[in-house]
Design an enzyme around this catalytic site. Structure first.
Site, PDB file in Angstrom:
ATOM      1  N   ARG A   1      -0.411  -9.057  13.741  1.00  0.00           N
ATOM      2  CA  ARG A   1      -0.956  -8.122  12.742  1.00  0.00           C
ATOM      3  C   ARG A   1      -1.696  -8.860  11.626  1.00  0.00           C
ATOM      4  NH1 ARG A   1       4.216  -5.207  11.292  1.00  0.00           N
ATOM      5  NH2 ARG A   1       3.080  -4.299   9.578  1.00  0.00           N
TER       6      ARG A   1
ATOM      7  N   ARG B   1     -10.015   0.081   8.444  1.00  0.00           N
ATOM      8  CA  ARG B   1      -9.489  -1.233   8.760  1.00  0.00           C
ATOM      9  C   ARG B   1     -10.489  -2.058   9.561  1.00  0.00           C
ATOM     10  NH1 ARG B   1      -3.491   0.072   8.508  1.00  0.00           N
ATOM     11  NH2 ARG B   1      -2.407  -1.860   8.901  1.00  0.00           N
TER      12      ARG B   1
ATOM     13  N   ARG C   1      11.005  -1.433  11.745  1.00  0.00           N
ATOM     14  CA  ARG C   1       9.938  -1.058  12.677  1.00  0.00           C
ATOM     15  C   ARG C   1       9.839  -2.009  13.853  1.00  0.00           C
ATOM     16  NH1 ARG C   1       4.786   0.033   8.933  1.00  0.00           N
ATOM     17  NH2 ARG C   1       3.855  -1.170  10.603  1.00  0.00           N
TER      18      ARG C   1
ATOM     19  N   ARG D   1      11.427  -5.324   5.198  1.00  0.00           N
ATOM     20  CA  ARG D   1      11.101  -3.897   5.009  1.00  0.00           C
ATOM     21  C   ARG D   1      12.019  -3.029   5.868  1.00  0.00           C
ATOM     22  NH1 ARG D   1       5.059  -1.852   5.327  1.00  0.00           N
ATOM     23  NH2 ARG D   1       5.019  -2.809   7.376  1.00  0.00           N
TER      24      ARG D   1
ATOM     25  N   LYS E   1       0.839  -1.213   0.000  1.00  0.00           N
ATOM     26  CA  LYS E   1       0.000   0.000   0.000  1.00  0.00           C
ATOM     27  C   LYS E   1       0.868   1.255   0.000  1.00  0.00           C
ATOM     28  CE  LYS E   1      -2.042  -1.227   3.895  1.00  0.00           C
ATOM     29  NZ  LYS E   1      -1.381  -2.517   4.137  1.00  0.00           N
TER      30      LYS E   1
END
Ligand code: ADP
Ligand code: ADP
Ligand code: ZN
Length: 215
Positions: free
Chosen positions: A171, A88, A160, A127, A13
């Site tokens: 998640r 969400r 992160r 990431r 996204k």
């Protein structure tokens, strides 16, 4: 043109939103980025969000909805916006309808990045995010020119805190339970556009462009 960009964590996204910003002059509204900023600045909002984010749970709907509403009402969007990571939950989607009426905007496209769950772990664990500008890279799929340094602004890249294996699993479960039902929600409304997210970044973007140009 106002767009919702949906998809599980790691679907791409943020990556695609950045391209849409550049090509169409849209403003990216990333609830994750807004929460991380509030957290860095330790505002009351950030303090509230912190525990939920670290665990990989959704920040409560009322708090999230209020934040988005404030952001949209306090900013101007010449060419429109991209909601990245909002809504969400069904409650957030319902509230977005009310918000659109109240603040007088429309949602013109709901794009869902479709990708098998087993691809997400590799995307999330590799990431790297820029501390300064929030740009994302991937150690294998999209490495920065210099390791650890952002191509766009020279900022430091970090991993992160909610990207540990345990938090990632939570998640993904949170997504399945609370966010995935939105696929049916927007399908029933005739608004959902599915895009195959399991392709190169360039090909995903081409498909998104095609969908928007048909609108
Ligand atoms: P999201 O915002 O949906 O969580 P990101 O855009 O941050 O996802 O992408 C997650 C990770 O996967 C990042 O490291 C990004 O560089 C990488 N990525 C994004 N799109 C692709 C793609 N099409 N192919 C391979 N890796 C990708
Ligand atoms: P990703 O890019 O992996 O999809 P985000 O950066 O969008 O993750 O979100 C990070 C965290 O911020 C989420 O795990 C959640 O705790 C919180 N968050 C972001 N958007 C929302 C939302 N719409 N509702 C509730 N919590 C949210
Ligand atoms: Zn940067």
């Amino acid at each position: 043109m106002n767009i919702i960009l949906m998809g599980p964590p790691g679907a791409g996204k943020g990556t695609q939103a950045a391209r849409l910003v550049e090509k169409y002059g849209l403003v990216q509204i990333s609830t994750g980025d807004l929460f991380r900023k509030a957290l860095r600045e330790q505002t009351p909002l950030g303090v509230t969000a912190q525990g939920f984010m670290q665990k990989g749970l959704l920040v409560p709907d009322e708090v999230t909805i209020q934040m988005v509403k404030e952001y949209i009402s306090e900013n101007t969007f010449e060419n429109g916006f991209i909601l990245d990571g909002f809504p969400r939950s069904i409650q957030q989607a319902d509230e977005l309808v009310n918000m659109a009426e109240e603040l007088n905007f429309t949602i013109d496209a709901v794009i869902n990045l479709d990708i098998p769950t087993d691809k997400l772990i590799a995307r999330l664990s590799g990431r790297r995010t820029c501390k300064q500008c929030g740009s994302t890279f991937h150690i294998v799929y999209n490495p920065p020119k210099t390791e650890g340094i952002c191509d766009n602004c020279g900022g430091e890249l970090y991993q992160r805190e909610d990207e540990s294996e345990e938090a990632v699993q939570v998640r993904l479960n949170t997504y399945d339970e609370q966010t995935k039902p939105l696929i049916d929600y927007y399908t029933v409304k005739g608004q959902l556009i599915n895009v195959d997210g399991d392709q190169s970044m360039d090909d995903v973007f081409k498909d998104i462009e095609k969908c928007l140009e048909e609108k």
